[in-house]
Design a protein around this motif. Structure first.
Motif, mmCIF file in Angstrom:
data_model
loop_
_atom_site.group_PDB
_atom_site.id
_atom_site.type_symbol
_atom_site.label_atom_id
_atom_site.label_comp_id
_atom_site.label_asym_id
_atom_site.label_seq_id
_atom_site.Cartn_x
_atom_site.Cartn_y
_atom_site.Cartn_z
ATOM 1 N N THR A 1 38.722 41.710 54.271
ATOM 2 C CA THR A 1 39.305 40.490 54.821
ATOM 3 C C THR A 1 38.962 40.302 56.295
ATOM 4 O O THR A 1 39.436 39.367 56.917
ATOM 5 N N PHE B 1 33.400 33.234 52.174
ATOM 6 C CA PHE B 1 33.869 34.203 51.189
ATOM 7 C C PHE B 1 35.289 33.820 50.833
ATOM 8 O O PHE B 1 36.220 34.056 51.579
ATOM 9 N N ASP B 2 35.438 33.163 49.693
ATOM 10 C CA ASP B 2 36.739 32.660 49.273
ATOM 11 C C ASP B 2 37.119 33.366 47.975
ATOM 12 O O ASP B 2 36.726 32.941 46.890
ATOM 13 N N ALA B 3 37.827 34.481 48.096
ATOM 14 C CA ALA B 3 38.197 35.263 46.922
ATOM 15 C C ALA B 3 39.526 35.954 47.174
ATOM 16 O O ALA B 3 39.890 36.231 48.304
ATOM 17 N N ASP B 4 40.221 36.234 46.103
ATOM 18 C CA ASP B 4 41.452 37.009 46.172
ATOM 19 C C ASP B 4 41.050 38.479 46.127
ATOM 20 O O ASP B 4 40.917 39.075 45.060
ATOM 21 N N VAL B 5 40.823 39.062 47.302
ATOM 22 C CA VAL B 5 40.302 40.420 47.415
ATOM 23 C C VAL B 5 41.206 41.426 46.711
ATOM 24 O O VAL B 5 40.736 42.289 45.967
ATOM 25 N N LYS B 6 42.501 41.317 46.913
ATOM 26 C CA LYS B 6 43.427 42.274 46.301
ATOM 27 C C LYS B 6 43.390 42.185 44.776
ATOM 28 O O LYS B 6 43.459 43.196 44.094
ATOM 29 N N GLU B 7 43.252 40.971 44.250
ATOM 30 C CA GLU B 7 43.189 40.793 42.798
ATOM 31 C C GLU B 7 41.876 41.343 42.229
ATOM 32 O O GLU B 7 41.858 41.986 41.186
ATOM 33 N N LEU B 8 40.772 41.105 42.934
ATOM 34 C CA LEU B 8 39.465 41.547 42.447
ATOM 35 C C LEU B 8 39.234 43.045 42.604
ATOM 36 O O LEU B 8 38.703 43.696 41.717
ATOM 37 N N TYR B 9 39.592 43.587 43.783
ATOM 38 C CA TYR B 9 39.206 44.960 44.109
ATOM 39 C C TYR B 9 40.375 45.926 44.288
ATOM 40 O O TYR B 9 40.168 47.122 44.413
#
Length: 67
Positions: A37, A20-28
């Motif tokens: 995370t 899972f490689d995503a910018d969580v704060k940017e997306l959600y």
């Protein structure tokens, strides 16, 4: 509010390994960071489809006094 969502049955399956490689704060948003995370207990995929969302209805929630 409660929404009714209709769709054909989705095919699902479990993974034994994942990335899972995503910018969580940017997306959600910042509030989801602590939850998205950490390592999940279960990972699965769903082969989705189009969905129909019906009009919302108001939920009536009865407050239960603490014991």
């Amino acid at each position: 509010m409660e929404y009714e969502v209709e769709h054909v049955p989705w095919r699902i399956g479990e993974f034994t390994d994942f990335v899972f490689d995503a910018d969580v704060k940017e997306l959600y948003g910042e509030a989801f960071g602590p939850f998205l995370t950490v390592k999940p207990y279960l990972v699965f995929f769903a082969e989705g489809s189009e969905v129909s969302v019906r009009a919302a209805s108001r939920l009536i929630i009865e407050r239960v006094p603490p014991k």
